[in-house]
Design a protein around this motif. Sequence first.
Motif, PDB file in Angstrom:
ATOM      1  N   ILE A  69       9.856  81.410  81.054  1.00 55.77           N
ATOM      2  CA  ILE A  69      10.221  81.780  82.436  1.00 55.77           C
ATOM      3  C   ILE A  69      10.833  80.567  83.146  1.00 55.77           C
ATOM      4  O   ILE A  69      10.366  80.117  84.176  1.00 55.77           O
ATOM      5  CB  ILE A  69       8.996  82.414  83.159  1.00 55.77           C
ATOM      6  N   GLY A  70      11.914  80.055  82.530  1.00 51.90           N
ATOM      7  CA  GLY A  70      12.642  78.936  83.133  1.00 51.90           C
ATOM      8  C   GLY A  70      13.775  79.452  83.999  1.00 51.90           C
ATOM      9  O   GLY A  70      13.660  80.524  84.625  1.00 51.90           O
ATOM     10  N   LEU A  71      14.876  78.731  84.037  1.00 54.81           N
ATOM     11  CA  LEU A  71      16.022  79.129  84.869  1.00 54.81           C
ATOM     12  C   LEU A  71      16.468  80.561  84.575  1.00 54.81           C
ATOM     13  O   LEU A  71      16.578  81.386  85.491  1.00 54.81           O
ATOM     14  CB  LEU A  71      17.196  78.166  84.630  1.00 54.81           C
ATOM     15  N   ILE A  72      16.721  80.864  83.287  1.00 50.82           N
ATOM     16  CA  ILE A  72      17.290  82.168  82.956  1.00 50.82           C
ATOM     17  C   ILE A  72      16.209  83.263  83.028  1.00 50.82           C
ATOM     18  O   ILE A  72      16.426  84.321  83.623  1.00 50.82           O
ATOM     19  CB  ILE A  72      17.951  82.141  81.556  1.00 50.82           C
ATOM     20  N   SER A  89       4.194  81.741  79.126  1.00 52.29           N
ATOM     21  CA  SER A  89       4.612  80.344  79.060  1.00 52.29           C
ATOM     22  C   SER A  89       3.445  79.564  78.484  1.00 52.29           C
ATOM     23  O   SER A  89       2.285  79.854  78.780  1.00 52.29           O
ATOM     24  CB  SER A  89       4.974  79.820  80.450  1.00 52.29           C
ATOM     25  N   ARG A  90       3.776  78.564  77.664  1.00 54.90           N
ATOM     26  CA  ARG A  90       2.720  77.733  77.061  1.00 54.90           C
ATOM     27  C   ARG A  90       2.086  76.813  78.090  1.00 54.90           C
ATOM     28  O   ARG A  90       1.062  76.202  77.862  1.00 54.90           O
ATOM     29  CB  ARG A  90       3.346  76.900  75.935  1.00 54.90           C
ATOM     30  N   ASN A  91       2.726  76.725  79.253  1.00 54.43           N
ATOM     31  CA  ASN A  91       2.386  75.708  80.229  1.00 54.43           C
ATOM     32  C   ASN A  91       1.678  76.341  81.445  1.00 54.43           C
ATOM     33  O   ASN A  91       2.251  77.223  82.111  1.00 54.43           O
ATOM     34  CB  ASN A  91       3.740  75.098  80.636  1.00 54.43           C
ATOM     35  N   THR A 151       3.590  76.263  84.748  1.00 56.03           N
ATOM     36  CA  THR A 151       4.702  77.228  84.806  1.00 56.03           C
ATOM     37  C   THR A 151       4.166  78.621  85.109  1.00 56.03           C
ATOM     38  O   THR A 151       4.747  79.354  85.923  1.00 56.03           O
ATOM     39  CB  THR A 151       5.475  77.243  83.460  1.00 56.03           C
ATOM     40  N   THR A 177      13.389  81.271  75.853  1.00 54.97           N
ATOM     41  CA  THR A 177      13.044  79.876  75.545  1.00 54.97           C
ATOM     42  C   THR A 177      14.216  79.246  74.779  1.00 54.97           C
ATOM     43  O   THR A 177      15.182  79.944  74.457  1.00 54.97           O
ATOM     44  CB  THR A 177      11.769  79.857  74.674  1.00 54.97           C
ATOM     45  N   VAL A 229      18.265  85.604  75.447  1.00 53.77           N
ATOM     46  CA  VAL A 229      19.357  85.113  76.299  1.00 53.77           C
ATOM     47  C   VAL A 229      19.982  83.864  75.682  1.00 53.77           C
ATOM     48  O   VAL A 229      20.670  83.104  76.356  1.00 53.77           O
ATOM     49  CB  VAL A 229      18.848  84.799  77.728  1.00 53.77           C
ATOM     50  N   SER A 251      21.998  80.916  73.737  1.00 54.34           N
ATOM     51  CA  SER A 251      23.405  80.530  73.829  1.00 54.34           C
ATOM     52  C   SER A 251      24.124  80.576  72.494  1.00 54.34           C
ATOM     53  O   SER A 251      25.339  80.349  72.435  1.00 54.34           O
ATOM     54  CB  SER A 251      23.509  79.110  74.405  1.00 54.34           C
ATOM     55  N   PRO A 266      23.843  85.868  78.496  1.00 54.37           N
ATOM     56  CA  PRO A 266      24.500  85.839  79.812  1.00 54.37           C
ATOM     57  C   PRO A 266      25.228  84.501  79.982  1.00 54.37           C
ATOM     58  O   PRO A 266      24.621  83.445  79.841  1.00 54.37           O
ATOM     59  CB  PRO A 266      23.311  85.953  80.787  1.00 54.37           C
ATOM     60  N   ALA A 303      26.036  82.436  82.215  1.00 51.96           N
ATOM     61  CA  ALA A 303      25.778  82.021  83.594  1.00 51.96           C
ATOM     62  C   ALA A 303      24.677  80.983  83.525  1.00 51.96           C
ATOM     63  O   ALA A 303      23.797  81.074  82.677  1.00 51.96           O
ATOM     64  CB  ALA A 303      25.303  83.210  84.428  1.00 51.96           C
ATOM     65  N   GLY A 323      13.481  75.467  84.828  1.00 48.75           N
ATOM     66  CA  GLY A 323      12.178  75.867  85.343  1.00 48.75           C
ATOM     67  C   GLY A 323      12.239  77.083  86.243  1.00 48.75           C
ATOM     68  O   GLY A 323      13.319  77.482  86.694  1.00 48.75           O
ATOM     69  N   MET A 331      17.145  72.340  75.174  1.00 47.70           N
ATOM     70  CA  MET A 331      18.042  73.484  75.026  1.00 47.70           C
ATOM     71  C   MET A 331      19.313  73.064  74.288  1.00 47.70           C
ATOM     72  O   MET A 331      19.749  73.736  73.343  1.00 47.70           O
ATOM     73  CB  MET A 331      18.379  74.022  76.419  1.00 47.70           C
TER      74      MET A 331
HETATM   75  P1  NAP Z   1      14.552  76.265  81.054  1.00 45.85           P
HETATM   76  O1  NAP Z   1      14.744  76.462  82.507  1.00 45.85           O
HETATM   77  O2  NAP Z   1      14.331  74.869  80.537  1.00 45.85           O
HETATM   78  O3  NAP Z   1      13.338  77.191  80.574  1.00 45.85           O
HETATM   79  C1  NAP Z   1      12.917  77.196  79.258  1.00 45.85           C
HETATM   80  C2  NAP Z   1      11.642  77.971  79.112  1.00 45.85           C
HETATM   81  O4  NAP Z   1      11.243  77.876  77.747  1.00 45.85           O
HETATM   82  C3  NAP Z   1      10.474  77.462  79.935  1.00 45.85           C
HETATM   83  O5  NAP Z   1       9.698  78.554  80.345  1.00 45.85           O
HETATM   84  C4  NAP Z   1       9.700  76.614  78.920  1.00 45.85           C
HETATM   85  O6  NAP Z   1       8.329  76.723  79.121  1.00 45.85           O
HETATM   86  C5  NAP Z   1       9.957  77.340  77.630  1.00 45.85           C
HETATM   87  N1  NAP Z   1       9.888  76.460  76.451  1.00 45.85           N
HETATM   88  C6  NAP Z   1      10.570  75.310  76.237  1.00 45.85           C
HETATM   89  N2  NAP Z   1      10.279  74.822  75.017  1.00 45.85           N
HETATM   90  C7  NAP Z   1       9.401  75.679  74.461  1.00 45.85           C
HETATM   91  C8  NAP Z   1       8.715  75.706  73.219  1.00 45.85           C
HETATM   92  N3  NAP Z   1       8.894  74.734  72.286  1.00 45.85           N
HETATM   93  N4  NAP Z   1       7.861  76.730  72.966  1.00 45.85           N
HETATM   94  C9  NAP Z   1       7.673  77.703  73.901  1.00 45.85           C
HETATM   95  N5  NAP Z   1       8.284  77.718  75.102  1.00 45.85           N
HETATM   96  C10 NAP Z   1       9.140  76.720  75.364  1.00 45.85           C
HETATM   97  O7  NAP Z   1      15.773  76.817  80.179  1.00 45.85           O
HETATM   98  P2  NAP Z   1      16.819  77.972  80.498  1.00 45.85           P
HETATM   99  O8  NAP Z   1      18.028  77.344  81.089  1.00 45.85           O
HETATM  100  O9  NAP Z   1      16.160  79.086  81.199  1.00 45.85           O
HETATM  101  O10 NAP Z   1      17.217  78.375  79.002  1.00 45.85           O
HETATM  102  C11 NAP Z   1      16.506  79.368  78.296  1.00 45.85           C
HETATM  103  C12 NAP Z   1      17.420  79.998  77.250  1.00 45.85           C
HETATM  104  O11 NAP Z   1      18.576  80.500  77.912  1.00 45.85           O
HETATM  105  C13 NAP Z   1      17.908  79.061  76.161  1.00 45.85           C
HETATM  106  O12 NAP Z   1      17.835  79.707  74.921  1.00 45.85           O
HETATM  107  C14 NAP Z   1      19.364  78.808  76.528  1.00 45.85           C
HETATM  108  O13 NAP Z   1      20.145  78.602  75.368  1.00 45.85           O
HETATM  109  C15 NAP Z   1      19.729  80.082  77.236  1.00 45.85           C
HETATM  110  N6  NAP Z   1      20.791  79.975  78.249  1.00 45.85           N
HETATM  111  C16 NAP Z   1      20.781  78.949  79.139  1.00 45.85           C
HETATM  112  C17 NAP Z   1      21.791  78.849  80.096  1.00 45.85           C
HETATM  113  C18 NAP Z   1      21.833  77.715  81.089  1.00 45.85           C
HETATM  114  O14 NAP Z   1      22.897  77.409  81.622  1.00 45.85           O
HETATM  115  N7  NAP Z   1      20.734  77.064  81.388  1.00 45.85           N
HETATM  116  C19 NAP Z   1      22.795  79.838  80.158  1.00 45.85           C
HETATM  117  C20 NAP Z   1      22.743  80.912  79.263  1.00 45.85           C
HETATM  118  C21 NAP Z   1      21.740  80.959  78.305  1.00 45.85           C
HETATM  119  P3  NAP Z   1       7.353  75.597  79.646  1.00 45.85           P
HETATM  120  O15 NAP Z   1       7.200  75.851  81.074  1.00 45.85           O
HETATM  121  O16 NAP Z   1       6.165  75.880  78.823  1.00 45.85           O
HETATM  122  O17 NAP Z   1       7.980  74.255  79.334  1.00 45.85           O
END
Ligand code: NAP
Length: 296
Positions: free
Chosen positions: A16-19, A40-42, A45, A76, A101, A103, A127, A129, A135, A238
Amino acid sequence: MTAPAPLFDRLALIGIGLIGSSLARAARDYGLAREIVCSSRNAATRAKAMELGIVEAAFADPIDAARGADLIVLCTPVGTFGDLARSIAPHLKPGAIVSDVGSVKEAVIRDVAPHLPEGVHLVPAHPIAGTEFSGPEAGFATLFQGRWTILTPAVGTPDEVVERVAELWRRCGSNVERMDPAHHDRVLAITSHLPHLIAYTIVGTASDLEEDTKSEVIKFSAGGFRDFTRIAASDPVMWRDIFLTNREAVLEILQRFTEDLTALQRAIRKGEGEALHDHFTKTRAIRRGIIDARQA
Ligand code: NAP
Protein backbone atom coordinates in the motif's frame (compact mmCIF):
# COMPACT_ATOMS: atom_id res chain seq x y z
CA MET A 1 -28.20 9.62 -11.83
CA THR A 2 -27.42 6.55 -9.70
CA ALA A 3 -23.78 5.53 -9.31
CA PRO A 4 -22.76 2.32 -11.14
CA ALA A 5 -22.60 -0.82 -8.96
CA PRO A 6 -19.22 -1.78 -7.47
CA LEU A 7 -17.16 -4.00 -9.78
CA PHE A 8 -15.78 -6.20 -6.99
CA ASP A 9 -16.94 -7.39 -3.57
CA ARG A 10 -13.52 -7.57 -1.96
CA LEU A 11 -10.46 -5.82 -3.39
CA ALA A 12 -7.16 -6.86 -1.79
CA LEU A 13 -4.12 -4.65 -2.31
CA ILE A 14 -0.86 -6.42 -1.51
CA GLY A 15 1.40 -3.47 -0.65
CA ILE A 16 0.00 0.00 0.00
CA GLY A 17 2.60 2.50 -1.20
CA LEU A 18 2.16 5.26 -3.78
CA ILE A 19 0.37 3.11 -6.37
CA GLY A 20 -1.52 0.79 -3.99
CA SER A 21 -2.81 3.67 -1.90
CA SER A 22 -3.79 5.68 -4.98
CA LEU A 23 -5.78 2.70 -6.22
CA ALA A 24 -7.35 2.31 -2.76
CA ARG A 25 -8.35 5.98 -2.74
CA ALA A 26 -9.80 5.79 -6.26
CA ALA A 27 -11.65 2.54 -5.43
CA ARG A 28 -13.10 4.14 -2.29
CA ASP A 29 -13.98 7.50 -3.86
CA TYR A 30 -15.51 6.02 -7.03
CA GLY A 31 -17.23 3.04 -5.32
CA LEU A 32 -15.30 0.34 -7.21
CA ALA A 33 -15.41 -2.35 -4.49
CA ARG A 34 -17.67 -3.13 -1.54
CA GLU A 35 -14.69 -3.84 0.70
CA ILE A 36 -11.06 -2.70 0.30
CA VAL A 37 -8.32 -4.38 2.33
CA CYS A 38 -4.54 -4.36 2.15
CA SER A 39 -1.45 -6.04 3.50
CA SER A 40 1.94 -4.64 4.43
CA ARG A 41 4.87 -6.23 6.25
CA ASN A 42 5.35 -2.98 8.10
CA ALA A 43 3.21 -2.09 11.18
CA ALA A 44 3.66 1.66 10.62
CA THR A 45 2.41 1.35 7.01
CA ARG A 46 -0.64 -0.65 8.15
CA ALA A 47 -1.43 1.92 10.85
CA LYS A 48 -1.08 4.76 8.32
CA ALA A 49 -3.38 3.06 5.81
CA MET A 50 -6.05 2.66 8.52
CA GLU A 51 -5.56 6.24 9.76
CA LEU A 52 -5.99 7.57 6.22
CA GLY A 53 -9.28 5.67 5.99
CA ILE A 54 -8.43 4.14 2.62
CA VAL A 55 -8.90 0.46 3.64
CA GLU A 56 -11.31 -1.41 5.89
CA ALA A 57 -8.57 -3.69 7.20
CA ALA A 58 -4.78 -3.91 6.97
CA PHE A 59 -3.10 -7.28 7.50
CA ALA A 60 0.51 -8.25 8.17
CA ASP A 61 0.10 -11.46 6.17
CA PRO A 62 -0.88 -11.14 2.48
CA ILE A 63 -2.80 -14.42 2.82
CA ASP A 64 -5.30 -12.74 5.16
CA ALA A 65 -5.87 -9.92 2.68
CA ALA A 66 -6.19 -12.25 -0.33
CA ARG A 67 -8.51 -14.74 1.37
CA GLY A 68 -12.05 -14.33 -0.02
CA ALA A 69 -11.02 -11.48 -2.36
CA ASP A 70 -12.35 -11.46 -5.90
CA LEU A 71 -9.58 -9.10 -7.09
CA ILE A 72 -6.05 -9.21 -5.68
CA VAL A 73 -3.63 -6.54 -6.94
CA LEU A 74 0.10 -6.89 -6.25
CA CYS A 75 1.41 -3.38 -5.50
CA THR A 76 4.92 -4.16 -4.20
CA PRO A 77 8.26 -4.09 -6.09
CA VAL A 78 8.23 -6.58 -8.99
CA GLY A 79 11.01 -8.68 -7.46
CA THR A 80 8.60 -9.71 -4.67
CA PHE A 81 5.77 -10.98 -6.90
CA GLY A 82 6.91 -14.62 -7.28
CA ASP A 83 7.13 -15.27 -3.52
CA LEU A 84 3.86 -13.41 -2.89
CA ALA A 85 2.01 -15.41 -5.55
CA ARG A 86 3.37 -18.68 -4.15
CA SER A 87 2.21 -17.85 -0.64
CA ILE A 88 -1.30 -16.54 -1.46
CA ALA A 89 -2.11 -19.06 -4.24
CA PRO A 90 -3.52 -21.90 -2.06
CA HIS A 91 -5.86 -19.42 -0.33
CA LEU A 92 -7.44 -17.82 -3.40
CA LYS A 93 -11.11 -18.38 -4.02
CA PRO A 94 -12.20 -20.02 -7.29
CA GLY A 95 -12.78 -17.42 -10.00
CA ALA A 96 -10.58 -14.82 -8.28
CA ILE A 97 -8.58 -12.45 -10.48
CA VAL A 98 -4.94 -11.74 -9.66
CA SER A 99 -3.54 -8.53 -11.13
CA ASP A 100 -0.60 -6.24 -10.42
CA VAL A 101 0.71 -2.75 -11.14
CA GLY A 102 4.31 -3.75 -11.90
CA SER A 103 6.40 -1.74 -14.34
CA VAL A 104 7.67 -4.88 -16.13
CA LYS A 105 5.34 -7.49 -17.60
CA GLU A 106 7.12 -10.56 -19.05
CA ALA A 107 8.96 -11.34 -15.81
CA VAL A 108 5.80 -10.81 -13.77
CA ILE A 109 3.91 -13.36 -15.85
CA ARG A 110 6.87 -15.77 -15.63
CA ASP A 111 7.04 -15.40 -11.83
CA VAL A 112 3.32 -15.33 -10.96
CA ALA A 113 1.40 -17.50 -13.45
CA PRO A 114 2.96 -20.88 -12.51
CA HIS A 115 1.73 -20.56 -8.91
CA LEU A 116 -1.92 -19.82 -9.63
CA PRO A 117 -4.41 -22.66 -9.31
CA GLU A 118 -6.83 -23.67 -12.06
CA GLY A 119 -9.83 -21.33 -12.14
CA VAL A 120 -7.88 -18.27 -10.90
CA HIS A 121 -7.17 -15.72 -13.64
CA LEU A 122 -4.09 -13.55 -14.10
CA VAL A 123 -4.60 -10.14 -15.71
CA PRO A 124 -1.30 -8.21 -15.50
CA ALA A 125 -1.63 -4.42 -15.57
CA HIS A 126 0.67 -1.42 -15.61
CA PRO A 127 -0.70 2.06 -14.92
CA ILE A 128 1.67 4.52 -16.60
CA ALA A 129 1.36 7.07 -13.84
CA GLY A 130 3.47 7.91 -10.84
CA THR A 131 5.58 10.38 -8.95
CA GLU A 132 8.99 10.14 -7.28
CA PHE A 133 7.33 9.81 -3.86
CA SER A 134 6.67 6.57 -1.96
CA GLY A 135 4.40 5.22 0.76
CA PRO A 136 0.68 5.39 1.56
CA GLU A 137 0.67 9.14 2.24
CA ALA A 138 2.04 9.89 -1.24
CA GLY A 139 -1.00 8.48 -3.05
CA PHE A 140 -3.96 10.41 -4.45
CA ALA A 141 -7.21 9.29 -6.11
CA THR A 142 -6.67 11.25 -9.33
CA LEU A 143 -3.19 9.84 -10.07
CA PHE A 144 -4.49 7.70 -12.96
CA GLN A 145 -6.77 10.34 -14.56
CA GLY A 146 -5.98 10.81 -18.23
CA ARG A 147 -3.07 8.35 -18.04
CA TRP A 148 -2.72 5.01 -19.83
CA THR A 149 -3.03 1.62 -18.18
CA ILE A 150 -1.62 -1.27 -20.21
CA LEU A 151 -3.07 -4.78 -19.74
CA THR A 152 -1.06 -7.81 -20.89
CA PRO A 153 -3.39 -10.82 -20.41
CA ALA A 154 -2.35 -14.21 -21.72
CA VAL A 155 -4.05 -15.42 -24.89
CA GLY A 156 -7.10 -17.42 -23.80
CA THR A 157 -7.95 -15.32 -20.73
CA PRO A 158 -11.75 -14.95 -20.88
CA ASP A 159 -12.74 -11.58 -22.31
CA GLU A 160 -15.19 -10.82 -19.50
CA VAL A 161 -12.37 -11.27 -16.95
CA VAL A 162 -10.03 -8.88 -18.79
CA GLU A 163 -12.94 -6.48 -19.25
CA ARG A 164 -13.61 -6.32 -15.47
CA VAL A 165 -10.02 -5.25 -14.85
CA ALA A 166 -10.14 -2.82 -17.79
CA GLU A 167 -13.33 -1.30 -16.34
CA LEU A 168 -11.67 -0.86 -12.93
CA TRP A 169 -8.93 1.25 -14.54
CA ARG A 170 -11.39 3.14 -16.73
CA ARG A 171 -13.38 4.09 -13.64
CA CYS A 172 -10.10 5.32 -12.10
CA GLY A 173 -9.94 7.72 -15.07
CA SER A 174 -7.41 5.75 -17.12
CA ASN A 175 -7.35 4.98 -20.82
CA VAL A 176 -6.81 1.25 -21.25
CA GLU A 177 -4.85 -0.59 -23.93
CA ARG A 178 -4.04 -4.28 -24.32
CA MET A 179 -0.51 -5.21 -25.36
CA ASP A 180 1.74 -8.19 -25.80
CA PRO A 181 3.96 -8.37 -22.65
CA ALA A 182 7.27 -8.49 -24.56
CA HIS A 183 6.20 -5.46 -26.60
CA HIS A 184 5.24 -3.64 -23.38
CA ASP A 185 8.70 -4.27 -21.95
CA ARG A 186 10.45 -2.94 -25.08
CA VAL A 187 8.29 0.20 -25.19
CA LEU A 188 8.77 0.90 -21.49
CA ALA A 189 12.52 0.29 -21.76
CA ILE A 190 12.77 3.41 -23.94
CA THR A 191 9.98 5.56 -22.45
CA SER A 192 10.67 4.93 -18.77
CA HIS A 193 13.53 2.61 -17.88
CA LEU A 194 16.28 4.24 -19.99
CA PRO A 195 15.35 7.80 -18.87
CA HIS A 196 15.60 6.66 -15.25
CA LEU A 197 18.98 5.03 -15.88
CA ILE A 198 20.26 8.23 -17.52
CA ALA A 199 18.98 10.32 -14.61
CA TYR A 200 20.59 8.00 -12.07
CA THR A 201 23.86 8.26 -14.04
CA ILE A 202 23.93 12.06 -14.38
CA VAL A 203 23.02 12.66 -10.75
CA GLY A 204 25.54 9.99 -9.70
CA THR A 205 28.27 11.70 -11.76
CA ALA A 206 27.46 15.04 -10.11
CA SER A 207 27.48 13.57 -6.63
CA ASP A 208 31.01 12.21 -7.27
CA LEU A 209 32.35 15.69 -8.12
CA GLU A 210 34.63 17.59 -5.73
CA GLU A 211 32.83 19.27 -2.80
CA ASP A 212 33.10 22.89 -4.05
CA THR A 213 31.72 21.99 -7.50
CA LYS A 214 28.92 19.95 -5.89
CA SER A 215 27.54 22.95 -4.02
CA GLU A 216 27.44 24.88 -7.29
CA VAL A 217 25.62 21.98 -8.98
CA ILE A 218 22.83 22.44 -6.45
CA LYS A 219 22.91 26.25 -6.60
CA PHE A 220 22.70 26.39 -10.41
CA SER A 221 20.60 23.23 -10.87
CA ALA A 222 17.80 25.04 -12.73
CA GLY A 223 19.94 24.77 -15.90
CA GLY A 224 18.50 21.27 -16.51
CA PHE A 225 20.09 19.12 -13.81
CA ARG A 226 17.15 19.71 -11.44
CA ASP A 227 14.75 17.79 -13.73
CA PHE A 228 17.02 14.74 -13.62
CA THR A 229 17.21 14.84 -9.81
CA ARG A 230 13.43 14.46 -9.59
CA ILE A 231 13.58 11.24 -11.61
CA ALA A 232 16.70 10.03 -9.78
CA ALA A 233 14.88 10.43 -6.45
CA SER A 234 12.59 7.49 -7.31
CA ASP A 235 12.48 4.46 -5.02
CA PRO A 236 15.78 2.50 -5.19
CA VAL A 237 14.24 -0.95 -4.50
CA MET A 238 11.56 -0.51 -7.15
CA TRP A 239 14.12 0.56 -9.75
CA ARG A 240 16.64 -2.11 -8.86
CA ASP A 241 13.91 -4.69 -9.49
CA ILE A 242 12.85 -3.07 -12.80
CA PHE A 243 16.39 -3.22 -14.23
CA LEU A 244 16.94 -6.78 -13.03
CA THR A 245 13.63 -8.03 -14.44
CA ASN A 246 13.68 -6.12 -17.75
CA ARG A 247 17.37 -6.77 -18.37
CA GLU A 248 17.23 -7.86 -22.03
CA ALA A 249 15.07 -4.99 -23.30
CA VAL A 250 17.00 -2.39 -21.29
CA LEU A 251 20.39 -3.66 -22.51
CA GLU A 252 19.18 -3.63 -26.12
CA ILE A 253 17.92 -0.05 -25.93
CA LEU A 254 21.00 1.02 -23.95
CA GLN A 255 23.21 -0.29 -26.79
CA ARG A 256 21.35 1.86 -29.32
CA PHE A 257 21.46 4.85 -26.97
CA THR A 258 25.23 4.45 -26.53
CA GLU A 259 25.73 4.43 -30.32
CA ASP A 260 23.62 7.58 -30.69
CA LEU A 261 25.50 9.27 -27.86
CA THR A 262 28.81 8.42 -29.56
CA ALA A 263 27.50 9.94 -32.82
CA LEU A 264 26.63 13.19 -31.02
CA GLN A 265 30.02 13.15 -29.28
CA ARG A 266 31.70 12.90 -32.70
CA ALA A 267 29.56 15.71 -34.11
CA ILE A 268 30.60 17.98 -31.24
CA ARG A 269 34.27 17.02 -31.59
CA LYS A 270 34.23 17.62 -35.36
CA GLY A 271 32.26 20.87 -35.03
CA GLU A 272 29.39 19.52 -37.16
CA GLY A 273 26.82 22.19 -36.27
CA GLU A 274 24.36 21.15 -38.92
CA ALA A 275 24.21 17.55 -37.65
CA LEU A 276 23.59 18.79 -34.11
CA HIS A 277 20.94 21.26 -35.28
CA ASP A 278 19.14 18.56 -37.29
CA HIS A 279 19.16 16.19 -34.34
CA PHE A 280 17.79 18.77 -31.89
CA THR A 281 15.09 19.80 -34.38
CA LYS A 282 13.92 16.18 -34.68
CA THR A 283 13.71 15.76 -30.89
CA ARG A 284 11.63 18.94 -30.52
CA ALA A 285 8.89 17.35 -32.64
CA ILE A 286 8.57 14.48 -30.15
CA ARG A 287 7.87 16.98 -27.36
CA ARG A 288 5.16 18.60 -29.47
CA GLY A 289 3.61 15.18 -30.05
CA ILE A 290 3.47 14.51 -26.30
CA ILE A 291 1.79 17.87 -25.66
CA ASP A 292 -0.72 17.19 -28.45
CA ALA A 293 -1.48 13.73 -26.93
CA ARG A 294 -2.08 15.49 -23.58
CA GLN A 295 0.57 13.43 -21.80
CA ALA A 296 2.84 16.38 -20.97
P1 NAP B 1 6.12 2.36 -2.85
O1 NAP B 1 5.37 3.61 -2.62
O2 NAP B 1 7.56 2.29 -2.43
O3 NAP B 1 5.32 1.16 -2.15
C1 NAP B 1 5.80 -0.14 -2.18
C2 NAP B 1 4.99 -1.02 -1.29
O4 NAP B 1 5.58 -2.32 -1.32
C3 NAP B 1 4.96 -0.61 0.17
O5 NAP B 1 3.70 -0.93 0.71
C4 NAP B 1 6.03 -1.51 0.79
O6 NAP B 1 5.67 -1.91 2.07
C5 NAP B 1 5.94 -2.75 -0.04
N1 NAP B 1 7.21 -3.50 -0.11
C6 NAP B 1 8.43 -3.03 -0.48
N2 NAP B 1 9.33 -4.03 -0.46
C7 NAP B 1 8.67 -5.14 -0.08
C8 NAP B 1 9.06 -6.48 0.15
N3 NAP B 1 10.34 -6.89 -0.04
N4 NAP B 1 8.13 -7.37 0.57
C9 NAP B 1 6.84 -6.97 0.76
N5 NAP B 1 6.42 -5.70 0.58
C10 NAP B 1 7.32 -4.81 0.16
O7 NAP B 1 6.14 1.91 -4.39
P2 NAP B 1 5.10 2.21 -5.56
O8 NAP B 1 5.59 3.40 -6.30
O9 NAP B 1 3.72 2.18 -5.04
O10 NAP B 1 5.40 0.95 -6.50
C11 NAP B 1 4.70 -0.26 -6.35
C12 NAP B 1 4.68 -1.00 -7.68
O11 NAP B 1 4.11 -0.15 -8.66
C13 NAP B 1 6.04 -1.43 -8.20
O12 NAP B 1 5.96 -2.74 -8.70
C14 NAP B 1 6.31 -0.46 -9.34
O13 NAP B 1 7.08 -1.08 -10.36
C15 NAP B 1 4.92 -0.13 -9.80
N6 NAP B 1 4.74 1.19 -10.42
C16 NAP B 1 5.30 2.29 -9.85
C17 NAP B 1 5.13 3.54 -10.44
C18 NAP B 1 5.75 4.79 -9.86
O14 NAP B 1 5.95 5.77 -10.57
N7 NAP B 1 6.07 4.82 -8.59
C19 NAP B 1 4.35 3.67 -11.61
C20 NAP B 1 3.74 2.52 -12.14
C21 NAP B 1 3.95 1.29 -11.54
P3 NAP B 1 6.35 -1.48 3.43
O15 NAP B 1 5.51 -0.40 3.95
O16 NAP B 1 6.27 -2.75 4.18
O17 NAP B 1 7.77 -1.05 3.14
